[in-house]
Design an enzyme around this catalytic site. Structure first.
Site, PDB file in Angstrom:
ATOM      1  N   ASN A 158      40.590  24.525 -16.854  1.00  0.00           N
ATOM      2  CA  ASN A 158      39.632  23.801 -17.871  1.00  0.00           C
ATOM      3  C   ASN A 158      38.674  24.540 -18.346  1.00  0.00           C
ATOM      4  O   ASN A 158      38.100  24.244 -19.355  1.00  0.00           O
ATOM      5  CB  ASN A 158      39.204  22.460 -17.202  1.00  0.00           C
ATOM      6  CG  ASN A 158      38.299  22.628 -15.910  1.00  0.00           C
ATOM      7  OD1 ASN A 158      38.550  23.872 -15.340  1.00  0.00           O
ATOM      8  ND2 ASN A 158      37.360  22.057 -15.568  1.00  0.00           N
ATOM      9  N   ARG A 190      34.828  14.160  -7.543  1.00  0.00           N
ATOM     10  CA  ARG A 190      33.631  14.448  -8.231  1.00  0.00           C
ATOM     11  C   ARG A 190      33.235  13.425  -9.236  1.00  0.00           C
ATOM     12  O   ARG A 190      34.306  12.925  -9.876  1.00  0.00           O
ATOM     13  CB  ARG A 190      33.682  15.971  -8.608  1.00  0.00           C
ATOM     14  CG  ARG A 190      33.709  16.966  -7.601  1.00  0.00           C
ATOM     15  CD  ARG A 190      33.590  18.179  -7.954  1.00  0.00           C
ATOM     16  NE  ARG A 190      32.853  18.784  -8.694  1.00  0.00           N
ATOM     17  CZ  ARG A 190      33.146  19.598  -9.554  1.00  0.00           C
ATOM     18  NH1 ARG A 190      34.163  20.639  -9.608  1.00  0.00           N
ATOM     19  NH2 ARG A 190      32.140  20.090 -10.623  1.00  0.00           N
ATOM     20  N   GLY A 216      -1.099   1.835  15.651  1.00  0.00           N
ATOM     21  CA  GLY A 216      -2.293   1.146  16.150  1.00  0.00           C
ATOM     22  C   GLY A 216      -1.815   0.098  17.213  1.00  0.00           C
ATOM     23  O   GLY A 216      -0.876  -0.424  17.254  1.00  0.00           O
ATOM     24  N   ASN A 272       0.615  -2.436  16.097  1.00  0.00           N
ATOM     25  CA  ASN A 272       0.560  -3.146  14.724  1.00  0.00           C
ATOM     26  C   ASN A 272       1.515  -2.328  13.951  1.00  0.00           C
ATOM     27  O   ASN A 272       1.659  -1.226  13.681  1.00  0.00           O
ATOM     28  CB  ASN A 272      -0.793  -2.599  14.177  1.00  0.00           C
ATOM     29  CG  ASN A 272      -1.089  -2.887  12.593  1.00  0.00           C
ATOM     30  OD1 ASN A 272      -0.671  -3.626  12.195  1.00  0.00           O
ATOM     31  ND2 ASN A 272      -1.716  -2.035  11.959  1.00  0.00           N
ATOM     32  N   ARG A 301       1.619  14.473   6.457  1.00  0.00           N
ATOM     33  CA  ARG A 301       2.530  14.707   7.613  1.00  0.00           C
ATOM     34  C   ARG A 301       3.788  14.836   7.308  1.00  0.00           C
ATOM     35  O   ARG A 301       4.544  15.481   8.131  1.00  0.00           O
ATOM     36  CB  ARG A 301       2.388  13.364   8.565  1.00  0.00           C
ATOM     37  CG  ARG A 301       0.963  13.484   9.377  1.00  0.00           C
ATOM     38  CD  ARG A 301       0.789  12.103  10.002  1.00  0.00           C
ATOM     39  NE  ARG A 301       0.484  10.949   9.070  1.00  0.00           N
ATOM     40  CZ  ARG A 301       0.087   9.769   9.536  1.00  0.00           C
ATOM     41  NH1 ARG A 301       0.156   9.393  10.713  1.00  0.00           N
ATOM     42  NH2 ARG A 301      -0.241   9.021   8.404  1.00  0.00           N
ATOM     43  N   LEU A 311       0.837  -1.118   0.013  1.00  0.00           N
ATOM     44  CA  LEU A 311       0.026   0.070   0.063  1.00  0.00           C
ATOM     45  C   LEU A 311       0.915   1.348  -0.201  1.00  0.00           C
ATOM     46  O   LEU A 311       1.866   1.508   0.961  1.00  0.00           O
ATOM     47  CB  LEU A 311      -0.950  -0.048   1.398  1.00  0.00           C
ATOM     48  CG  LEU A 311      -1.538  -0.998   1.400  1.00  0.00           C
ATOM     49  CD1 LEU A 311      -2.672  -1.219   2.671  1.00  0.00           C
ATOM     50  CD2 LEU A 311      -2.339  -1.677   0.289  1.00  0.00           C
ATOM     51  N   ALA A 312       0.782   2.146  -1.013  1.00  0.00           N
ATOM     52  CA  ALA A 312       1.798   3.048  -1.230  1.00  0.00           C
ATOM     53  C   ALA A 312       0.932   4.507  -1.660  1.00  0.00           C
ATOM     54  O   ALA A 312       1.475   5.285  -2.398  1.00  0.00           O
ATOM     55  CB  ALA A 312       2.926   2.851  -1.958  1.00  0.00           C
ATOM     56  N   ASP A 365       5.215   2.784   3.737  1.00  0.00           N
ATOM     57  CA  ASP A 365       6.052   3.514   4.515  1.00  0.00           C
ATOM     58  C   ASP A 365       6.670   2.785   5.818  1.00  0.00           C
ATOM     59  O   ASP A 365       7.273   3.414   6.498  1.00  0.00           O
ATOM     60  CB  ASP A 365       5.216   4.638   4.866  1.00  0.00           C
ATOM     61  CG  ASP A 365       4.205   4.255   6.091  1.00  0.00           C
ATOM     62  OD1 ASP A 365       4.063   3.125   5.959  1.00  0.00           O
ATOM     63  OD2 ASP A 365       3.489   5.061   6.849  1.00  0.00           O
ATOM     64  N   THR A 374      -6.464   2.591   4.305  1.00  0.00           N
ATOM     65  CA  THR A 374      -5.486   1.332   3.977  1.00  0.00           C
ATOM     66  C   THR A 374      -6.347   0.098   3.657  1.00  0.00           C
ATOM     67  O   THR A 374      -6.215  -0.566   2.724  1.00  0.00           O
ATOM     68  CB  THR A 374      -4.741   0.988   5.180  1.00  0.00           C
ATOM     69  OG1 THR A 374      -5.539   0.996   6.542  1.00  0.00           O
ATOM     70  CG2 THR A 374      -3.518   1.863   5.443  1.00  0.00           C
TER      71      THR A 374
HETATM   72  C1  UD1 Z   1      -1.029   2.599   9.801  1.00  0.00           C
HETATM   73  C2  UD1 Z   1      -1.922   1.544  10.551  1.00  0.00           C
HETATM   74  C3  UD1 Z   1      -1.520   1.428  12.083  1.00  0.00           C
HETATM   75  C4  UD1 Z   1       0.021   0.992  12.040  1.00  0.00           C
HETATM   76  C5  UD1 Z   1       0.809   1.953  11.309  1.00  0.00           C
HETATM   77  C6  UD1 Z   1       2.216   1.349  11.346  1.00  0.00           C
HETATM   78  C7  UD1 Z   1      -4.116   1.793   9.465  1.00  0.00           C
HETATM   79  C8  UD1 Z   1      -5.353   2.346   9.591  1.00  0.00           C
HETATM   80  N1  UD1 Z   1      -3.344   2.015  10.539  1.00  0.00           N
HETATM   81  O1  UD1 Z   1      -1.114   3.905  10.457  1.00  0.00           O
HETATM   82  O2  UD1 Z   1      -2.448   0.627  12.780  1.00  0.00           O
HETATM   83  O3  UD1 Z   1       0.274   1.076  13.517  1.00  0.00           O
HETATM   84  O4  UD1 Z   1       0.423   2.135  10.085  1.00  0.00           O
HETATM   85  O5  UD1 Z   1       3.186   2.114  10.674  1.00  0.00           O
HETATM   86  O6  UD1 Z   1      -3.892   0.971   8.587  1.00  0.00           O
HETATM   87  N2  UD1 Z   1      -2.064   4.363   2.366  1.00  0.00           N
HETATM   88  C9  UD1 Z   1      -2.806   3.890   1.052  1.00  0.00           C
HETATM   89  N3  UD1 Z   1      -4.084   4.296   0.912  1.00  0.00           N
HETATM   90  C10 UD1 Z   1      -4.833   5.140   1.717  1.00  0.00           C
HETATM   91  C11 UD1 Z   1      -4.080   5.436   2.974  1.00  0.00           C
HETATM   92  C12 UD1 Z   1      -2.627   4.941   3.185  1.00  0.00           C
HETATM   93  O7  UD1 Z   1      -2.315   3.181   0.189  1.00  0.00           O
HETATM   94  O8  UD1 Z   1      -5.715   5.685   1.647  1.00  0.00           O
HETATM   95  C13 UD1 Z   1      -0.855   3.647   2.551  1.00  0.00           C
HETATM   96  C14 UD1 Z   1       0.279   4.614   2.643  1.00  0.00           C
HETATM   97  O9  UD1 Z   1       1.071   5.181   1.518  1.00  0.00           O
HETATM   98  C15 UD1 Z   1       1.325   4.036   3.498  1.00  0.00           C
HETATM   99  C16 UD1 Z   1       0.434   2.878   4.279  1.00  0.00           C
HETATM  100  O10 UD1 Z   1      -0.670   2.897   3.634  1.00  0.00           O
HETATM  101  O11 UD1 Z   1       2.265   3.439   2.942  1.00  0.00           O
HETATM  102  C17 UD1 Z   1       0.157   3.702   5.533  1.00  0.00           C
HETATM  103  O12 UD1 Z   1      -0.559   4.534   5.844  1.00  0.00           O
HETATM  104  P1  UD1 Z   1      -0.364   5.719   6.900  1.00  0.00           P
HETATM  105  O13 UD1 Z   1      -1.365   6.751   6.459  1.00  0.00           O
HETATM  106  O14 UD1 Z   1       0.868   5.851   6.918  1.00  0.00           O
HETATM  107  O15 UD1 Z   1      -0.887   5.116   8.098  1.00  0.00           O
HETATM  108  P2  UD1 Z   1      -0.438   5.113   9.632  1.00  0.00           P
HETATM  109  O16 UD1 Z   1      -1.302   6.328  10.182  1.00  0.00           O
HETATM  110  O17 UD1 Z   1       0.940   5.214   9.485  1.00  0.00           O
HETATM  111 MG    MG Z   2       2.544   5.152   8.218  1.00  0.00          MG
END
Ligand code: UD1
Ligand code: MG
Length: 475
Positions: A374, A321, A144, A174, A20, A13-14, A106, A82
């Site tokens: 040069n 360089r 989480g 989590n 932030r 998931l990215a 991430d 997510t």
């Molecule tokens: C998430 C988890 C949290 C966990 C933490 C670990 C959820 C709801 N929360 O929180 O429990 O402890 O990661 O680091 O899952 N993303 C998407 N689509 C979206 C939202 C996010 O692809 O709509 C991707 C983001 O690019 C990212 C990842 O999912 O790579 C996590 O999303 P992020 O918003 O960072 O979640 P956290 O608040 O960190």
């Molecule tokens: Mg995150």
């Protein structure tokens, strides 16, 4: 590779905007040791040999889609959580049957071994529906929290923003990595809703949904918290950079590189070092550096885009360089800058020099303070220096210029014409020696001092200082 030889699909998931981070581009493209963080994760995933790898990206994230090639890419039209991102991926995995490993882009430092253990945990018992990778964090803020039942299975995951004060005390968190069966997952995804503080669809609701379906969520706790740190802010990005740099240091030390103070040495992901390379403190490796066996990089050197041979010595305080090749046994000393140049074996630029757009043969001695000129204000020009040439100290070699094998450039010369092999080229102002000059000068100075009355007051003294009388010495 999968437990019990089950096919494996990985979903990363990215698509998150990374708000932030206060950055415009995709968060997962931020570099760690010069490499987009998602690439670190893909590297760990690749070693699992999955059947499918699907990366969920946001609309317009073309550079991310390109960076993850040849993985399958799915666009999540709206970043509403997510859970919804995972749904998008499952849309193209409908025909897939096996384990699905869900990872967060991430959280890039997870190792293949840890992922493998997570997959194994999913297969520990028939009623395990989900295996979740967890960590005990000293400071769990932002993660989480895993809420366990009396048997140690997860009954719910509570996001920071939804957690009660008691739940916030929980330190088991989590990490975002889950392993599930594909068919059950499809079923459970239908049960997600966005009734939470962020009005998003959370993957973290899956354990509760699985429980209603009669499946347990098993926790696999990682030994190494550094593997599972997420990256939401610039400060967390910096924390990950430190972890990634340390991995590079450990990797090189394992392969026979000696470092006196590893914490002060910074690498790029593509750095290549031979055996018995010695790196002194405070050295920076930019992109594209390759160093041969037994070469020593001395303190405070900055290297980019250079291939260095064996048994060479670089620095201290050297700046190399891009576009540079240095042969075996080369010596580069302090306050030397080399740009887009090649030096043959055993050549030396030992002190205070600049070599740019130049080709030096073997056994060249490029003296202290000598430089290649040069740039003429419009264009760069090349300097070619043959084997065994001696460039005297403080010479200016004005390019374009060819100095043939074995030639000798006299110190302090400004050279504008090509120099044939074995010739001496000298270009200096006419030298003059005036016999007795210094003695006369000293005598006149002393006499003048003796004649001068002592200053009367401050104003007089200042006036005296303002208008120093120039002494003429015999010519
Ligand atoms: C998430 C988890 C949290 C966990 C933490 C670990 C959820 C709801 N929360 O929180 O429990 O402890 O990661 O680091 O899952 N993303 C998407 N689509 C979206 C939202 C996010 O692809 O709509 C991707 C983001 O690019 C990212 C990842 O999912 O790579 C996590 O999303 P992020 O918003 O960072 O979640 P956290 O608040 O960190
Ligand atoms: Mg995150």
């Amino acid at each position: 590779m999968s437990a019990k030889n089950r096919p494996l699909a990985c979903v990363i998931l990215a698509a998150g905007k990374g708000q932030r981070m206060k950055s415009k581009g995709p968060k997962v493209m931020n570099p760690l040791v010069g490499w987009p963080m998602i690439k670190w994760l893909l590297e760990s995933v690749r070693a699992l040999n999955p059947e499918r790898v699907v990366v969920v990206v946001g609309p317009g994230m073309d550079d991310l889609a390109q960076a993850v090639h040849p993985c399958e890419v799915v666009i999540q039209p709206q970043q509403d959580g997510t859970g919804s991102a995972l749904k998008c991926a499952m849309n193209i995995l409908q025909k897939f049957s096996g384990d699905v490993l869900v990872l967060l882009g991430d959280t890039p430092m997870i190792t293949t071994q840890t992922l493998w253990h997570l997959i194994q945990a999913r297969h520990e018992a028939m009623d395990v529906g989900i295996a979740v990778l967890a960590a005990e964090m000293g400071n769990p803020t932002g993660y989480g929290r895993l809420l366990l039942d009396k048997d140690g299975n997860v009954h719910a995951i509570r996001e920071e923003k939804d957690a009660s004060p008691e739940e916030k005390q929980v330190r088991l968190v989590n990490t975002g990595a889950f392993c599930m069966d594909s068919k059950r997952l499809e079923r459970w995804l239908g049960g997600l809703n966005n009734r939470n503080a962020q009005k998003e669809f959370y993957i973290t609701d899956l354990p509760e949904i699985a429980a209603q379906d009669g499946y347990k969520t098993r926790v696999h706790i990682t030994f190494d918290n550094d593997e599972v740190r997420g990256c939401n802010t610039r400060a967390e990005l910096f924390a990950l950079e430190r972890i990634a740099q340390q991995r590079m240091r450990d990797h090189f030390m394992d392969r026979g590189v000696a470092m006196q103070d590893p914490q002060t040495v910074y690498f790029h992901f593509d750095t290549v070092l031979g055996e018995d390379v010695v790196i002194e403190p405070n050295v920076y490796f930019g992109p594209g550096v390759e160093v041969g066996d037994k070469t020593r990089i001395r303190a405070f050197s900055h290297l980019e885009g250079v291939k260095i041979g064996k048994n060479a010595t670089i620095g201290p305080f050297a700046r190399i360089r891009p576009g540079t090749t240095l042969g075996d046994d080369v010596r580069i000393g302090n306050f030397v800058e080399i740009k887009k140049s090649s030096l043959g074996d055993r050549s030396k630029v030992s002190h205070l020099g600049y070599v740019g757009d130049a080709m030096l043969g073997e056994d060249v001695n490029f003296g202290c303070g000598a430089i290649t000129v040069n740039y003429d204000g419009f264009e760069k020009h090349n300097t070619i220096i043959g084997k065994g040439v001696m460039v005297g100290s403080n010479s200016n070699l004005i390019a374009p210029l060819i100095i043939d094998d074995g030639a000798f450039i006299a110190a302090g010369s400004t050279i504008t014409q090509n120099v044939p092999a074995d010739a001496l080229s000298v270009s200096r102002a006419k030298e003059e020696v005036r016999k007795g000059w210094a003695a006369i000068y000293r005598r006149k100075k002393t006499e003048r001092k003796a004649r001068k009355p002592a200053p009367q007051n401050k104003t007089a003294e200042t006036a005296e200082k303002k208008k120093p009388e120039r002494e003429k010495v015999g010519s």
